[in-house]
Design an enzyme around this catalytic site. Structure first.
Site, PDB file in Angstrom:
ATOM      1  N   HIS A  37       0.839  -1.207   0.000  1.00  0.00           N
ATOM      2  CA  HIS A  37       0.000   0.000   0.000  1.00  0.00           C
ATOM      3  C   HIS A  37       0.871   1.253   0.000  1.00  0.00           C
ATOM      4  O   HIS A  37       0.590   2.220  -0.722  1.00  0.00           O
ATOM      5  CB  HIS A  37      -0.867   0.046   1.265  1.00  0.00           C
ATOM      6  CG  HIS A  37      -1.857  -1.064   1.405  1.00  0.00           C
ATOM      7  ND1 HIS A  37      -1.778  -1.993   2.412  1.00  0.00           N
ATOM      8  CD2 HIS A  37      -2.957  -1.391   0.679  1.00  0.00           C
ATOM      9  CE1 HIS A  37      -2.799  -2.839   2.311  1.00  0.00           C
ATOM     10  NE2 HIS A  37      -3.523  -2.507   1.265  1.00  0.00           N
ATOM     11  N   ASP A 150      -3.552  -6.790  -7.686  1.00  0.00           N
ATOM     12  CA  ASP A 150      -4.931  -7.087  -8.077  1.00  0.00           C
ATOM     13  C   ASP A 150      -5.056  -6.715  -9.553  1.00  0.00           C
ATOM     14  O   ASP A 150      -5.677  -5.712  -9.898  1.00  0.00           O
ATOM     15  CB  ASP A 150      -5.901  -6.300  -7.199  1.00  0.00           C
ATOM     16  CG  ASP A 150      -5.736  -6.649  -5.740  1.00  0.00           C
ATOM     17  OD1 ASP A 150      -6.362  -7.598  -5.287  1.00  0.00           O
ATOM     18  OD2 ASP A 150      -4.920  -5.985  -5.052  1.00  0.00           O
ATOM     19  N   GLN A 153      -8.478  -6.266 -11.153  1.00  0.00           N
ATOM     20  CA  GLN A 153      -9.109  -5.045 -10.627  1.00  0.00           C
ATOM     21  C   GLN A 153      -8.571  -3.803 -11.352  1.00  0.00           C
ATOM     22  O   GLN A 153      -9.333  -2.918 -11.757  1.00  0.00           O
ATOM     23  CB  GLN A 153      -8.830  -4.952  -9.131  1.00  0.00           C
ATOM     24  CG  GLN A 153      -9.174  -3.615  -8.491  1.00  0.00           C
ATOM     25  CD  GLN A 153      -8.968  -3.647  -6.987  1.00  0.00           C
ATOM     26  OE1 GLN A 153      -9.794  -4.206  -6.282  1.00  0.00           O
ATOM     27  NE2 GLN A 153      -7.896  -3.066  -6.492  1.00  0.00           N
ATOM     28  N   SER A 185       0.134  -8.943   1.340  1.00  0.00           N
ATOM     29  CA  SER A 185      -1.326  -8.886   1.332  1.00  0.00           C
ATOM     30  C   SER A 185      -1.808  -8.815   2.767  1.00  0.00           C
ATOM     31  O   SER A 185      -1.225  -9.441   3.657  1.00  0.00           O
ATOM     32  CB  SER A 185      -1.885 -10.149   0.677  1.00  0.00           C
ATOM     33  OG  SER A 185      -3.252 -10.300   1.004  1.00  0.00           O
ATOM     34  N   SER A 186      -2.874  -8.065   2.982  1.00  0.00           N
ATOM     35  CA  SER A 186      -3.455  -8.005   4.329  1.00  0.00           C
ATOM     36  C   SER A 186      -3.867  -9.404   4.769  1.00  0.00           C
ATOM     37  O   SER A 186      -3.842  -9.723   5.952  1.00  0.00           O
ATOM     38  CB  SER A 186      -4.674  -7.084   4.337  1.00  0.00           C
ATOM     39  OG  SER A 186      -4.309  -5.814   3.844  1.00  0.00           O
TER      40      SER A 186
HETATM   41  P1  AMP Z   1      -6.503  -3.505  -0.524  1.00  0.00           P
HETATM   42  O1  AMP Z   1      -6.305  -2.776   0.765  1.00  0.00           O
HETATM   43  O2  AMP Z   1      -6.179  -4.957  -0.457  1.00  0.00           O
HETATM   44  O3  AMP Z   1      -7.871  -3.223  -1.142  1.00  0.00           O
HETATM   45  O4  AMP Z   1      -5.453  -2.901  -1.553  1.00  0.00           O
HETATM   46  C1  AMP Z   1      -5.435  -1.533  -1.839  1.00  0.00           C
HETATM   47  C2  AMP Z   1      -4.526  -1.296  -3.001  1.00  0.00           C
HETATM   48  O5  AMP Z   1      -3.208  -1.747  -2.679  1.00  0.00           O
HETATM   49  C3  AMP Z   1      -4.948  -2.041  -4.271  1.00  0.00           C
HETATM   50  O6  AMP Z   1      -4.753  -1.191  -5.392  1.00  0.00           O
HETATM   51  C4  AMP Z   1      -3.995  -3.209  -4.296  1.00  0.00           C
HETATM   52  O7  AMP Z   1      -3.747  -3.705  -5.590  1.00  0.00           O
HETATM   53  C5  AMP Z   1      -2.751  -2.593  -3.717  1.00  0.00           C
HETATM   54  N1  AMP Z   1      -1.863  -3.622  -3.169  1.00  0.00           N
HETATM   55  C6  AMP Z   1      -2.159  -4.569  -2.264  1.00  0.00           C
HETATM   56  N2  AMP Z   1      -1.114  -5.374  -2.035  1.00  0.00           N
HETATM   57  C7  AMP Z   1      -0.114  -4.938  -2.840  1.00  0.00           C
HETATM   58  C8  AMP Z   1       1.230  -5.354  -3.081  1.00  0.00           C
HETATM   59  N3  AMP Z   1       1.774  -6.401  -2.454  1.00  0.00           N
HETATM   60  N4  AMP Z   1       1.969  -4.657  -3.965  1.00  0.00           N
HETATM   61  C9  AMP Z   1       1.433  -3.595  -4.626  1.00  0.00           C
HETATM   62  N5  AMP Z   1       0.188  -3.145  -4.430  1.00  0.00           N
HETATM   63  C10 AMP Z   1      -0.587  -3.806  -3.561  1.00  0.00           C
END
Ligand code: AMP
Length: 280
Positions: A37, A150, A153, A185-186
């Site tokens: 993020h 993603d 997405q 990843s969360s």
């Molecule tokens: P989320 O909180 O999972 O909805 O992710 C928010 C944003 O962060 C989205 O655009 C995801 O694609 C991006 N994101 C999540 N994990 C990663 C990662 N490991 N590397 C790059 N971007 C990420």
């Protein structure tokens, strides 16, 4: 950093920025922030005058048996991290503020949302697209930054912006990985120690697929997918949801995998579902 939960207050701030002709950037997230993020936040920070990050665990994009109720929330920590990155405004609304009583409108998506996670998680991308449209309407960003983690997405949002004429530039950022290669990843937080050890198989299998293409040039997709699936399911803890080789723009499956295609996987480790992808 201004922390805002109310839509009216958000609009006030946006209006005043627009009057002063500031460019605005947006990084939408669901919180429990990690370096992935923060890489988006840093990219956005270099491209706009005023930077908004949203933290909203969007109920519309979760299926009935998914992890909406247990999705990790660490708002205080997230606030500190965003403050440190020089974010100007954190928008963290309650679900009731985003979906008022009687809410009944949503975005419908076509072909691009029909396979990969679109078929495993019915309604997920419609939920994502709807909340992203709301955020774009509320914040009027000049740029918005999303992660390639993603990938589907990101492609859906690019298509949506084109189709619905949003005046926003979409920027995609590379996947940030743990030292062993696991994509941040969360949801990695849900993994037990044993599952965490096996989770690196997603990355290793994608690397192996990429090597196959590097060595052989064009290769039947079934063969590439088989090697990825076998490597992941060698572990009894891993169950493959899908492996697909798709065109990087349209996301349509390709018969013969080649350089420039995307290989994407989703894998269950017990109830935790992880996704990853790689450009071949
Ligand atoms: P989320 O909180 O999972 O909805 O992710 C928010 C944003 O962060 C989205 O655009 C995801 O694609 C991006 N994101 C999540 N994990 C990663 C990662 N490991 N590397 C790059 N971007 C990420």
């Amino acid at each position: 950093m201004n922390v805002v939960t109310e839509i009216a207050l958000l609009r006030e701030e946006i209006t005043s920025w627009k009057k002063e002709e500031h460019s605005i950037g947006l990084v939408p997230t669901m919180g429990f922030l990690h370096e992935g993020h923060l890489s988006l936040v840093r990219e956005a920070r270099t491209r706009c005058d005023k930077l908004v990050t949203s933290i909203f665990v969007n109920p519309l994009q979760f299926g009935a048996n998914e992890d909406l109720d247990r999705y990790p929330k660490t708002l205080q920590r997230d606030t500190q991290l965003l403050e440190r990155e020089g974010v100007d405004l954190l928008f963290c609304p309650q679900p009731a503020a985003m979906y008022q009583k009687g809410f009944q409108t949503s975005v419908t998506l076509g072909e691009i949302a029909s396979n990969l996670c679109g078929s495993s998680r019915p309604g997920h991308f419609e939920g994502v697209a709807t909340v992203v449209c709301k955020l774009f309407n509320l914040i009027s960003p000049d740029i918005a930054v999303f992660g390639q983690k993603d990938y589907q997405q990101l492609m859906i949002i690019q298509q949506l912006v084109e189709d619905l004429n949003f005046p926003v530039e979409i920027i995609g950022c590379p996947i940030v990985r743990e030292p062993d290669g696991l994509a941040m990843s969360s949801r990695n937080k849900y993994l037990t120690d044993a599952e965490r050890k096996e989770a690196v198989r997603l990355y290793k299998a994608l690397i192996q697929a990429r090597q196959m293409i590097e060595e052989q040039g064009i290769c039947p997709s079934v063969q590439v997918k088989r090697s990825v699936q076998d490597m992941i399911e060698e572990s009894p803890l891993c169950r493959v949801d899908y492996v697909a080789v798709v065109n990087a723009q349209t996301l349509s499956p390709v018969e013969r995998a080649k350089q420039g295609d995307i290989i994407a996987v989703a894998v269950f480790l017990n109830k935790t579902r992880l996704i990853d992808n790689m450009l071949l």
